[in-house]
Scaffold this motif. Structure first.
Motif, PDB file in Angstrom:
ATOM      1  N   THR A  71       0.982  -0.925   0.013  1.00  0.00           N
ATOM      2  CA  THR A  71       0.061  -0.098   0.126  1.00  0.00           C
ATOM      3  C   THR A  71       0.892   1.247   0.074  1.00  0.00           C
ATOM      4  O   THR A  71       0.578   2.179  -0.623  1.00  0.00           O
ATOM      5  N   LEU A  72       1.941   1.335   0.849  1.00  0.00           N
ATOM      6  CA  LEU A  72       2.801   2.541   0.916  1.00  0.00           C
ATOM      7  C   LEU A  72       3.624   2.593  -0.505  1.00  0.00           C
ATOM      8  O   LEU A  72       3.613   3.793  -0.832  1.00  0.00           O
ATOM      9  N   GLU A  73       4.125   1.592  -1.255  1.00  0.00           N
ATOM     10  CA  GLU A  73       4.493   1.527  -2.533  1.00  0.00           C
ATOM     11  C   GLU A  73       3.499   2.372  -3.312  1.00  0.00           C
ATOM     12  O   GLU A  73       4.111   2.979  -4.490  1.00  0.00           O
ATOM     13  N   GLU A  74       2.186   1.806  -3.515  1.00  0.00           N
ATOM     14  CA  GLU A  74       1.507   2.145  -4.552  1.00  0.00           C
ATOM     15  C   GLU A  74       0.794   3.697  -4.064  1.00  0.00           C
ATOM     16  O   GLU A  74       0.024   4.252  -4.735  1.00  0.00           O
ATOM     17  N   ALA A  75       0.909   4.194  -2.795  1.00  0.00           N
ATOM     18  CA  ALA A  75       0.271   5.368  -2.563  1.00  0.00           C
ATOM     19  C   ALA A  75       0.658   6.584  -3.363  1.00  0.00           C
ATOM     20  O   ALA A  75      -0.462   7.330  -3.880  1.00  0.00           O
ATOM     21  N   PRO A  76       1.981   6.618  -3.969  1.00  0.00           N
ATOM     22  CA  PRO A  76       2.211   7.992  -4.851  1.00  0.00           C
ATOM     23  C   PRO A  76       1.345   7.625  -6.207  1.00  0.00           C
ATOM     24  O   PRO A  76       0.909   8.667  -6.708  1.00  0.00           O
ATOM     25  N   TRP A  77       1.305   6.523  -6.613  1.00  0.00           N
ATOM     26  CA  TRP A  77       0.561   6.127  -7.819  1.00  0.00           C
ATOM     27  C   TRP A  77      -0.982   6.368  -7.609  1.00  0.00           C
ATOM     28  O   TRP A  77      -1.673   6.981  -8.419  1.00  0.00           O
ATOM     29  N   LEU A  78      -1.599   5.880  -6.376  1.00  0.00           N
ATOM     30  CA  LEU A  78      -2.982   6.203  -6.324  1.00  0.00           C
ATOM     31  C   LEU A  78      -3.310   7.724  -6.054  1.00  0.00           C
ATOM     32  O   LEU A  78      -4.391   8.009  -6.559  1.00  0.00           O
ATOM     33  N   GLY A  79      -2.303   8.236  -5.326  1.00  0.00           N
ATOM     34  CA  GLY A  79      -2.573   9.793  -5.357  1.00  0.00           C
ATOM     35  C   GLY A  79      -2.386  10.488  -6.639  1.00  0.00           C
ATOM     36  O   GLY A  79      -3.498  11.296  -6.848  1.00  0.00           O
ATOM     37  N   TRP A  80      -1.747   9.945  -7.430  1.00  0.00           N
ATOM     38  CA  TRP A  80      -1.644  10.655  -8.805  1.00  0.00           C
ATOM     39  C   TRP A  80      -2.826  10.362  -9.599  1.00  0.00           C
ATOM     40  O   TRP A  80      -3.469  11.135 -10.360  1.00  0.00           O
ATOM     41  N   ILE A  81      -3.455   8.904  -9.653  1.00  0.00           N
ATOM     42  CA  ILE A  81      -4.739   8.794 -10.133  1.00  0.00           C
ATOM     43  C   ILE A  81      -5.875   9.667  -9.874  1.00  0.00           C
ATOM     44  O   ILE A  81      -6.385  10.041 -10.704  1.00  0.00           O
ATOM     45  N   LEU A  82      -5.732   9.916  -8.583  1.00  0.00           N
ATOM     46  CA  LEU A  82      -6.948  10.731  -7.990  1.00  0.00           C
ATOM     47  C   LEU A  82      -6.755  12.134  -8.328  1.00  0.00           C
ATOM     48  O   LEU A  82      -7.897  12.773  -8.928  1.00  0.00           O
ATOM     49  N   VAL A  83      -5.669  12.732  -8.410  1.00  0.00           N
ATOM     50  CA  VAL A  83      -5.360  13.938  -8.872  1.00  0.00           C
ATOM     51  C   VAL A  83      -5.647  14.205 -10.631  1.00  0.00           C
ATOM     52  O   VAL A  83      -6.414  15.049 -10.887  1.00  0.00           O
ATOM     53  N   LYS A  84      -5.318  13.243 -11.214  1.00  0.00           N
ATOM     54  CA  LYS A  84      -5.354  13.183 -12.602  1.00  0.00           C
ATOM     55  C   LYS A  84      -6.910  13.088 -13.046  1.00  0.00           C
ATOM     56  O   LYS A  84      -7.381  13.557 -13.933  1.00  0.00           O
ATOM     57  N   ALA A  85      -7.668  12.237 -12.103  1.00  0.00           N
ATOM     58  CA  ALA A  85      -9.077  11.870 -12.270  1.00  0.00           C
ATOM     59  C   ALA A  85      -9.905  13.443 -12.188  1.00  0.00           C
ATOM     60  O   ALA A  85     -10.838  13.601 -12.981  1.00  0.00           O
ATOM     61  N   LEU A  86      -9.513  14.042 -11.238  1.00  0.00           N
ATOM     62  CA  LEU A  86      -9.772  15.379 -10.790  1.00  0.00           C
ATOM     63  C   LEU A  86      -9.669  16.314 -11.903  1.00  0.00           C
ATOM     64  O   LEU A  86     -10.750  17.107 -12.131  1.00  0.00           O
ATOM     65  N   MET A  87      -8.659  16.284 -12.208  1.00  0.00           N
ATOM     66  CA  MET A  87      -8.150  17.332 -13.408  1.00  0.00           C
ATOM     67  C   MET A  87      -8.950  16.956 -14.488  1.00  0.00           C
ATOM     68  O   MET A  87      -9.543  18.080 -15.286  1.00  0.00           O
ATOM     69  N   ARG A  88      -9.167  15.742 -15.027  1.00  0.00           N
ATOM     70  CA  ARG A  88      -9.955  15.634 -16.097  1.00  0.00           C
ATOM     71  C   ARG A  88     -11.249  15.705 -15.891  1.00  0.00           C
ATOM     72  O   ARG A  88     -11.989  16.328 -16.863  1.00  0.00           O
ATOM     73  N   PHE A  89     -11.848  15.581 -14.803  1.00  0.00           N
ATOM     74  CA  PHE A  89     -13.428  15.698 -14.494  1.00  0.00           C
ATOM     75  C   PHE A  89     -13.557  17.383 -14.746  1.00  0.00           C
ATOM     76  O   PHE A  89     -14.482  17.829 -15.437  1.00  0.00           O
ATOM     77  N   ALA A  90     -12.568  18.113 -14.123  1.00  0.00           N
ATOM     78  CA  ALA A  90     -12.755  19.505 -14.520  1.00  0.00           C
ATOM     79  C   ALA A  90     -12.792  19.984 -15.715  1.00  0.00           C
ATOM     80  O   ALA A  90     -13.410  20.784 -16.142  1.00  0.00           O
ATOM     81  N   PHE A  91     -11.816  19.436 -16.474  1.00  0.00           N
ATOM     82  CA  PHE A  91     -11.625  19.872 -17.942  1.00  0.00           C
ATOM     83  C   PHE A  91     -12.891  19.360 -18.834  1.00  0.00           C
ATOM     84  O   PHE A  91     -13.299  20.237 -19.551  1.00  0.00           O
ATOM     85  N   MET A  92     -13.518  18.379 -18.557  1.00  0.00           N
ATOM     86  CA  MET A  92     -14.535  17.831 -19.233  1.00  0.00           C
ATOM     87  C   MET A  92     -15.940  18.595 -18.871  1.00  0.00           C
ATOM     88  O   MET A  92     -16.841  18.803 -19.794  1.00  0.00           O
ATOM     89  N   VAL A  93     -15.868  18.953 -17.595  1.00  0.00           N
ATOM     90  CA  VAL A  93     -17.042  19.913 -17.389  1.00  0.00           C
ATOM     91  C   VAL A  93     -16.921  20.964 -17.977  1.00  0.00           C
ATOM     92  O   VAL A  93     -18.009  21.811 -18.503  1.00  0.00           O
ATOM     93  N   ALA A  94     -15.665  21.753 -18.018  1.00  0.00           N
ATOM     94  CA  ALA A  94     -15.592  23.105 -18.737  1.00  0.00           C
ATOM     95  C   ALA A  94     -15.936  22.759 -20.420  1.00  0.00           C
ATOM     96  O   ALA A  94     -16.421  23.594 -20.953  1.00  0.00           O
ATOM     97  N   ASN A  95     -15.223  21.556 -20.818  1.00  0.00           N
ATOM     98  CA  ASN A  95     -15.760  21.398 -22.233  1.00  0.00           C
ATOM     99  C   ASN A  95     -17.007  21.146 -22.498  1.00  0.00           C
ATOM    100  O   ASN A  95     -17.203  21.669 -23.642  1.00  0.00           O
ATOM    101  N   ASN A  96     -17.799  20.551 -21.823  1.00  0.00           N
ATOM    102  CA  ASN A  96     -19.335  20.648 -21.899  1.00  0.00           C
ATOM    103  C   ASN A  96     -20.026  21.739 -21.747  1.00  0.00           C
ATOM    104  O   ASN A  96     -21.015  21.963 -22.627  1.00  0.00           O
ATOM    105  N   LEU A  97     -19.483  22.692 -20.808  1.00  0.00           N
ATOM    106  CA  LEU A  97     -20.153  24.150 -20.621  1.00  0.00           C
ATOM    107  C   LEU A  97     -19.979  24.757 -21.759  1.00  0.00           C
ATOM    108  O   LEU A  97     -20.613  25.743 -22.078  1.00  0.00           O
ATOM    109  N   VAL A  98     -18.827  24.506 -22.636  1.00  0.00           N
ATOM    110  CA  VAL A  98     -18.529  25.215 -23.600  1.00  0.00           C
ATOM    111  C   VAL A  98     -19.010  24.882 -25.118  1.00  0.00           C
ATOM    112  O   VAL A  98     -19.775  25.394 -25.938  1.00  0.00           O
ATOM    113  N   ALA A  99     -18.654  23.585 -25.275  1.00  0.00           N
ATOM    114  CA  ALA A  99     -19.006  22.994 -26.545  1.00  0.00           C
ATOM    115  C   ALA A  99     -20.524  22.689 -26.708  1.00  0.00           C
ATOM    116  O   ALA A  99     -20.999  23.073 -27.717  1.00  0.00           O
ATOM    117  N   ILE A 100     -21.392  22.396 -25.818  1.00  0.00           N
ATOM    118  CA  ILE A 100     -22.617  22.082 -26.109  1.00  0.00           C
ATOM    119  C   ILE A 100     -23.600  23.364 -26.200  1.00  0.00           C
ATOM    120  O   ILE A 100     -24.244  23.376 -27.271  1.00  0.00           O
TER     121      ILE A 100
END
Length: 421
Positions: free
Chosen positions: A55-84
């Motif tokens: 778990t300790l070895e995977e913690a940085p990777w899991l943290g990065w996955i979480l941060v990346k998911a939040l960044m992707r979600f924020a971008f896609m919300v912005a994308n939808n608010l503009v594109a549609i």
């Protein structure tokens, strides 16, 4: 003469053993005794330490996955608010053109629709979710009218098709989707309503009525909006939801017992073929919407049997496609093309034909899950796969145009708002 005394039994045994040892060479070292089995409490502590270390070895990777998911979600919300909203504003602005030149209007609308679907495809592309295509090359028939019959495992099937059809010319611009009515209430629902996709309500109580609505929808929207391809999921639901019901029905009626797909429903397929196939037994045009057939149209010409397979039979849902928390995955799509003249239109014959196609899908998927590849086409010695790719420059272009359009429409709307209020 004094006789040498003979050794007694113990001495003889010792001498014999010594002789055998000299003959056999140096003695091998004895294996150490087995380590004592740890007590249950000690074993639990060891396992806990191992899990904690992992778990300790995977913690940085899991943290990065979480941060990346939040960044992707924020971008896609912005994308939808503009594109549609931008898409809707362009459609409203082009309404005079719809009256003057309907064909050109729906062509422009189709290009914008293709761009929107291209954005959805890019979300998976940059998460490492790619597509490998097998079987026949459907680019060759991209200008003809066709219906795609696709197995349905999860919401990610739609995203997969959005990606793999992007490089098939204007197919995405001229496509009509048949999808569950729940999609009408998503952020993309308004776009699909404008484009002319059909939302079908599942359930026995709605089935007959929905088929009547589908026939009218095809007559009113298919050729009048320049549509050429239709995507249909004949199983009528996700595999995990329908498998048990399908298998029970198969046992009762002595039909194929399927595991990787379910028995298809016939209604929508029959309506599509009856309405869009431009022929009768005598070769003259037939079916609904024939008044829209011009001299250049040949009607529906192809049925594309499309089979989607995920590694380890683990389908991908749309949440994964959006957030990108799953490791890079290659989804495999297999095509077989049938001329529509070889597809029966009578209900019983069409039912048998569709059951045969889905039995073959079962065999294809069984082979894929066992070997990691689809079998070769009939008459070929080797199966050939093609990696589908998206152009990074094209993705950058459509996103740039979208955000610039959003900025433009924001300023236009703000200007009129200040003028009026």
């Amino acid at each position: 003469m004094t006789a040498t005394p003979r050794p007694g039994p113990p001495a003889a045994a010792a001498a014999a053993a010594q002789h055998r040892a000299r003959a056999a060479g140096p003695a091998l070292p004895r294996a150490p005794p087995p380590a004592p089995t740890p007590a249950p409490a000690e074993k639990d502590r060891t396992d806990s330490n191992v899990r904690m270390a992992v778990t300790l070895e995977e913690a940085p990777w899991l943290g990065w996955i979480l941060v990346k998911a939040l960044m992707r979600f924020a971008f896609m919300v912005a994308n939808n608010l503009v594109a549609i909203p931008s898409y809707i504003c362009y459609v409203i602005m082009l309404q005079p053109l719809r009256v003057l030149d309907s064909k050109r209007f729906w062509y422009i609308e189709g290009i914008m629709y293709k761009w929107l679907l291209g954005m959805v495809a890019s979300w998976g592309w940059y998460a490492g979710y790619t597509v490998m295509e097998w079987g026949e090359d459907i680019k060759a028939i991209s200008k003809d009218e066709a219906v795609m019959l696709v197995n349905h495992q999860a919401t990610g099937d739609v995203c997969t098709l959005m990606m793999c059809l992007q490089d098939k010319g204007l197919v995405v611009a001229q496509i009509m989707w048949l999808m569950d009515h729940i999609f009408k209430y998503t952020n993309f629902g308004i776009v699909s309503l404008i484009h002319g996709d059909f939302f079908i309500r599942q359930g026995k109580s709605h089935r007959d009525q929905q088929l009547v609505f589908l026939k009218k929808h095809l007559e009113n929207n298919y050729r009048s909006r320049g549509r050429k391809w239709i995507v249909l999921f004949p199983e009528g639901g996700f595999l995990r939801k329908r498998r048990e019901t399908s298998q029970t029905f198969a046992k009762k009626n002595n039909l194929p017992f399927l595991t990787h797909v379910t028995l298809p429903r016939i209604g929508a397929t029959k309506i599509i073929l009856s309405a869009l196939v431009a022929r009768q037994e005598n070769g003259s045009p037939a079916g609904g919407d024939t008044k829209e057939l011009d001299s250049k149209s040949k009607g529906l010409q192809w049925v594309i049997d499309t089979t989607i397979a995920y590694p380890k039979a683990e389908p991908m849902d749309i949440q994964t496609w959006i957030l990108g928390y799953r490791k890079p995955t290659v989804t495999h799509v297999h095509y077989r093309v049938f001329p529509v003249k070889d597809v029966p239109l009578e209900t019983d014959d069409l039912t048998d034909w569709l059951y045969q196609r889905f039995t073959e899908k079962e065999d294809l998927l069984s082979h894929f899950y066992e070997t990691g590849a689809f079998p070769p086409l009939k008459g070929h010695k080797e199966a050939v796969s093609r990696e589908m790719t998206l152009s990074n420059m094209w993705i950058f272009l459509i996103h740039s145009v979208t955000f610039l359009s959003g900025y433009m429409w924001y300023n236009i709307i703000q200007y009129f708002y200040h003028c009026l209020f």
